[in-house]
Structure formats: structure tokens, C-alpha cells
Design an enzyme around this catalytic site. Structure first.
Site, PDB file in Angstrom:
ATOM      1  N   LYS A 110       1.097  -0.997   0.009  1.00  0.00           N
ATOM      2  CA  LYS A 110      -0.009   0.127   0.020  1.00  0.00           C
ATOM      3  C   LYS A 110       0.978   1.208   0.039  1.00  0.00           C
ATOM      4  CE  LYS A 110      -4.196  -2.230   2.016  1.00  0.00           C
ATOM      5  NZ  LYS A 110      -4.748  -2.626   3.180  1.00  0.00           N
ATOM      6  N   LYS A 189      -3.289  -9.433 -10.685  1.00  0.00           N
ATOM      7  CA  LYS A 189      -4.505  -9.720  -9.763  1.00  0.00           C
ATOM      8  C   LYS A 189      -5.652  -8.357  -9.807  1.00  0.00           C
ATOM      9  CE  LYS A 189      -5.699  -8.832  -5.458  1.00  0.00           C
ATOM     10  NZ  LYS A 189      -5.533  -8.088  -4.024  1.00  0.00           N
ATOM     11  N   LYS A 192      -9.034  -3.094  -6.731  1.00  0.00           N
ATOM     12  CA  LYS A 192      -9.405  -1.698  -6.993  1.00  0.00           C
ATOM     13  C   LYS A 192      -8.181  -0.874  -7.193  1.00  0.00           C
ATOM     14  CE  LYS A 192     -12.375  -3.010  -3.642  1.00  0.00           C
ATOM     15  NZ  LYS A 192     -12.513  -2.988  -2.360  1.00  0.00           N
TER      16      LYS A 192
HETATM   17  P1  ADP Z   1      -9.043  -4.968  -3.476  1.00  0.00           P
HETATM   18  O1  ADP Z   1      -7.662  -5.738  -3.505  1.00  0.00           O
HETATM   19  O2  ADP Z   1      -9.946  -4.717  -4.746  1.00  0.00           O
HETATM   20  O3  ADP Z   1      -8.894  -3.948  -2.706  1.00  0.00           O
HETATM   21  P2  ADP Z   1     -10.219  -6.248  -1.215  1.00  0.00           P
HETATM   22  O4  ADP Z   1      -8.895  -6.201  -0.389  1.00  0.00           O
HETATM   23  O5  ADP Z   1     -11.250  -5.366  -0.519  1.00  0.00           O
HETATM   24  O6  ADP Z   1      -9.707  -6.040  -2.448  1.00  0.00           O
HETATM   25  O7  ADP Z   1     -10.566  -7.775  -0.961  1.00  0.00           O
HETATM   26  C1  ADP Z   1     -11.756  -8.027  -0.233  1.00  0.00           C
HETATM   27  C2  ADP Z   1     -11.937  -9.904  -0.616  1.00  0.00           C
HETATM   28  O8  ADP Z   1     -11.713 -10.213  -1.804  1.00  0.00           O
HETATM   29  C3  ADP Z   1     -10.532 -10.461   0.422  1.00  0.00           C
HETATM   30  O9  ADP Z   1     -10.893 -11.544   0.908  1.00  0.00           O
HETATM   31  C4  ADP Z   1      -9.566 -10.470  -0.875  1.00  0.00           C
HETATM   32  O10 ADP Z   1      -8.613 -11.872  -0.664  1.00  0.00           O
HETATM   33  C5  ADP Z   1     -10.582 -11.090  -1.996  1.00  0.00           C
HETATM   34  N1  ADP Z   1      -9.968 -10.654  -3.464  1.00  0.00           N
HETATM   35  C6  ADP Z   1      -9.637  -9.401  -3.720  1.00  0.00           C
HETATM   36  N2  ADP Z   1      -9.216  -9.342  -4.909  1.00  0.00           N
HETATM   37  C7  ADP Z   1      -9.129 -10.568  -5.356  1.00  0.00           C
HETATM   38  C8  ADP Z   1      -8.486 -11.306  -6.487  1.00  0.00           C
HETATM   39  N3  ADP Z   1      -8.118 -10.747  -7.476  1.00  0.00           N
HETATM   40  N4  ADP Z   1      -8.665 -12.785  -6.627  1.00  0.00           N
HETATM   41  C9  ADP Z   1      -9.186 -13.354  -5.535  1.00  0.00           C
HETATM   42  N5  ADP Z   1      -9.419 -12.881  -4.355  1.00  0.00           N
HETATM   43  C10 ADP Z   1      -9.816 -11.507  -4.069  1.00  0.00           C
END
Ligand code: ADP
Ligand code: TRP
Length: 323
Positions: A110, A189, A192
Site C-alpha cells: 500500500k 491480480k 481496486k
Molecule cells: P481489493 O484488492 O480490490 O482492494 P479487497 O482487499 O477489498 O480487494 O478484498 C476483499 C476480499 O476479496 C478479500 O478476501 C480478498 O482476498 C478478496 N480478493 C480481492 N481481490 C481478489 C482477486 N483478484 N482474486 C481473489 N480474491 C480476491
């Protein structure tokens, strides 16, 4: 079994969130004791606009419900409705070695992405440990990127139990191999923070534009292609039946198939799969009082458990309430 997971209200959910986490939440509801929450204190490490935080928080509740979360089976609540979790965070902080936090990959990521490194961001995994431990959670469904946070939670729980007695359950992560890392439009991956996401509730032209812009290699139409690292194929395989997935695999390998074909089918599959959920979300948007009631009720259920566990934590650590 006590299930717990949370999702940050920091934007609209995407296919990675759905296949990596949300779908498992819904699947695990029946026959278990699930607690699902909106991680608003966590989002506050990065979102400093009160209107936006309010909007995103309601948005996540709508998403959960539209995707099939049943409030009769699961307690759905907002993190701030259980303020005891911040008290537990402090207590856990006092048994958390600095070295453990300094090794946290998500903090480094981050900061590398340009987020201002405030103390909340650094202490984030301790708050997450408190979220999990305060409900004596046994199983935590998440995507692969949360694995380290779960390991930290287990370490912190172990340290506390060793020092003060067996108060906490050591939780297990629940990560499905097949959906551990869902790729985004650019092949990295889906996230957001990379701006490469396909939203669960995207539709129409916007959705089409995103699907068509999925990055592929420049193998000519007639040449055989490798499905294994191909984003359109990987996304398609999350939605198509095993039979159809096998057919596309064969078409890739045979050659004569353009990436446009597979993208077109992917668009149809996404539309078919999510259409009823989009409709349900629109209905719920018209009845936000219902959504607020669900959160209130879920918060009360969660807080009852949290208070009881905090009582034990206070007794165990020599901090009994004096009034
Ligand atoms: P982002 O990376 O978009 O900010 P979050 O951190 O809010 O997403 O993730 C929320 C949930 O979704 C978590 O359990 C995270 O492990 C899962 N997650 C987020 N992105 C992925 C992905 N590309 N593949 C699988 N799981 C994901
Ligand atoms: N850190 C998680 C994420 O970014 C959100 C989260 C906060 C969480 N507390 C949790 C997930 C407790 C599981 C359990 O996705």
C-alpha cells in the site's frame, strides 16, 4: 461452525472479490454460524471523506444482500457497531511483536502504491486479528492476498493465549485454490488499487468496454493458443460449465479461434450470471430502511458475542471493570 469475514467499503466490488471471497460467504451460510461485516474502520486508513465512507458502507451492505446473503442465516453488520473491537485491538497490540507487523506485505504494497503510511495502516493486521478473535471465529473465507493476515492473527492469538490463558480460538483460513487470485483486465491480480477491475454490478457499454479491453497476446487467429495463462479463458472458466470450459480449452489449442470470440462469450456469461443480482440490488436501493434494519439487527447479534468475550479478555489480563 463460526464463520467470519469482512470486506472493506473502499469502492465497488469486483469479480475478484466475488469469486475469491463473497461467493464462499454465501455458500457457507447454511448450517453454520456466519458473521459478515463491513470493515469500515479498516477503510478509514485510506478513505477520509465521510460522505464517501457512508456511501460505500451502505453500498457494501446492498452488494452482500443482492448477492444472496440471507440475514436470517448470517449476521451482517458494520464494524463500528461493535466498538469493543477497537478495545481488543489495543490489548492485542500489547502482545504483538513489532517484527511481525514490519514483515506485513500488504502494508509495504500500500505504501508502494502511494498511500500515506499512517499508524492505522501499519496496525491494520492487529485490528483484523481483533475482528476475527472477538467472535471466537473458527473459519475465515478470504482470497489469497489475506493469507498473511490470517497467519498473523493465528500468531497473535497464540501469544495472547500463552501469556493470559486459553481465551481465543485459533482460526483457520478458507482459501479456494481455484479462485485464489482472479486476474484483472491487465492480467495482474484484479484489484481496486490497480484500476483493472470488472465490477460485479457493471453492465451495458461499460461492461462491454472492459471485457473487450482485456489484455491478450498477439498470437494470430489461426495459430494454436495457450489457455493456461490467458485472462479471458481464466475468467470464463469461473462462470462456464465444466463441459463448456473444456470446449474452449480445445478451441484455444486447435487454433482458428480469435480472442474476440472468447470475450464475447465471457460477456454473455457475466450478464446471465449477474442479471438477477443487479435487479435485486436495484430493488434494495429503493428500500434502504430495510438495509439499515438488517445492519442494526446484525450489529446487535455480533455485539452480544463480542461483549461476552471482552469480559473474559478483561478478566484474563487483569483489567476487570470496576463499576
Ligand atoms: P481489493 O484488492 O480490490 O482492494 P479487497 O482487499 O477489498 O480487494 O478484498 C476483499 C476480499 O476479496 C478479500 O478476501 C480478498 O482476498 C478478496 N480478493 C480481492 N481481490 C481478489 C482477486 N483478484 N482474486 C481473489 N480474491 C480476491
Ligand atoms: N483485510 C481484509 C481485506 O482487505 C478485510 C478484513 C478486515 C477482513 N477484517 C477482516 C477479512 C477479518 C477477514 C476477516 O480484504
Amino acid at each position: 461452525m463460526r464463520i467470519l469475514s469482512g470486506i472493506q467499503p473502499s469502492g465497488r466490488p469486483h469479480l475478484g472479490n466475488y469469486f475469491g471471497a463473497l461467493r464462499q460467504y454465501i455458500a457457507l451460510q447454511t448450517g453454520n454460524e456466519p458473521f459478515y461485516f463491513i470493515a469500515s474502520y479498516h477503510a478509514l486508513t485510506a478513505v477520509h471523506d465521510p460522505e464517501l465512507l457512508r456511501e460505500y458502507t451502505l453500498g457494501v451492505a446492498l452488494d452482500f444482500l443482492a448477492l444472496g446473503l440471507d440475514p436470517n442465516e448470517s449476521a451482517l453488520f458494520a464494524q463500528q457497531d461493535v466498538p469493543e473491537v477497537t478495545e481488543l485491538t489495543w490489548i492485542l497490540s500489547c502482545v504483538t511483536p513489532m517484527g511481525l507487523l514490519e514483515r506485513a506485505v500488504s502494508y509495504k504494497d500500500k505504501v508502494a502504491q502511494g498511500l500515506t503510511p499512517n499508524h492505522g495502516l501499519f496496525a491494520y493486521p492487529v485490528l483484523q486479528a481483533a475482528d476475527i478473535l472477538i467472535y471466537l471465529s473458527e473459519l475465515v473465507p478470504v482470497g489469497q492476498d489475506q493469507k498473511q493476515h490470517l497467519e498473523m492473527t493465528r500468531d497473535i492469538a497464540g501469544k495472547f493465549n500463552q501469556q493470559f490463558g486459553e481465551v481465543f480460538v485459533i482460526p483457520e483460513p478458507y482459501i479456494l485454490d481455484s479462485t485464489a487470485v482472479v486476474p484483472g483486465i491487465d492480467g495482474r491480480k484484479m484489484s481496486k488499487s490497480y484500476g483493472n477491475e470488472i465490477g460485479i454490478f457493471d453492465e451495458g457499454k461499460d461492461l462491454k468496454r472492459k471485457i473487450m479491453s482485456i489484455v491478450t497476446d498477439s498470437t494470430p487467429v489461426e495459430a494454436p493458443k495457450d489457455p493456461s495463462g490467458s485472462t479471458p479463458f481464466l475468467l470464463l472458466s469461473l462462470l462456464a460449465s465444466p463441459g463448456e470450459t473444456a470446449e474452449w480449452e480445445a478451441r484455444y489449442k486447435a487454433g482458428g479461434m480469435g480472442y474476440g470470440d472468447v470475450k464475447k462469450r465471457l460477456l454473455e456469461l457475466i450478464d446471465d450470471y449477474f442479471a438477477p443480482h443487479r435487479e435485486r440490488r436495484r430493488e434494495l436501493e429503493r428500500d434502504t430502511d430495510y438495509v439499515t434494519d438488517v445492519l442494526k439487527e446484525g450489529g446487535l447479534r455480533a455485539r452480544t458475542v463480542a461483549r461476552e468475550v471482552m469480559h473474559r479478555v478483561r478478566e484474563a489480563t487483569g483489567l476487570p471493570t470496576t463499576y
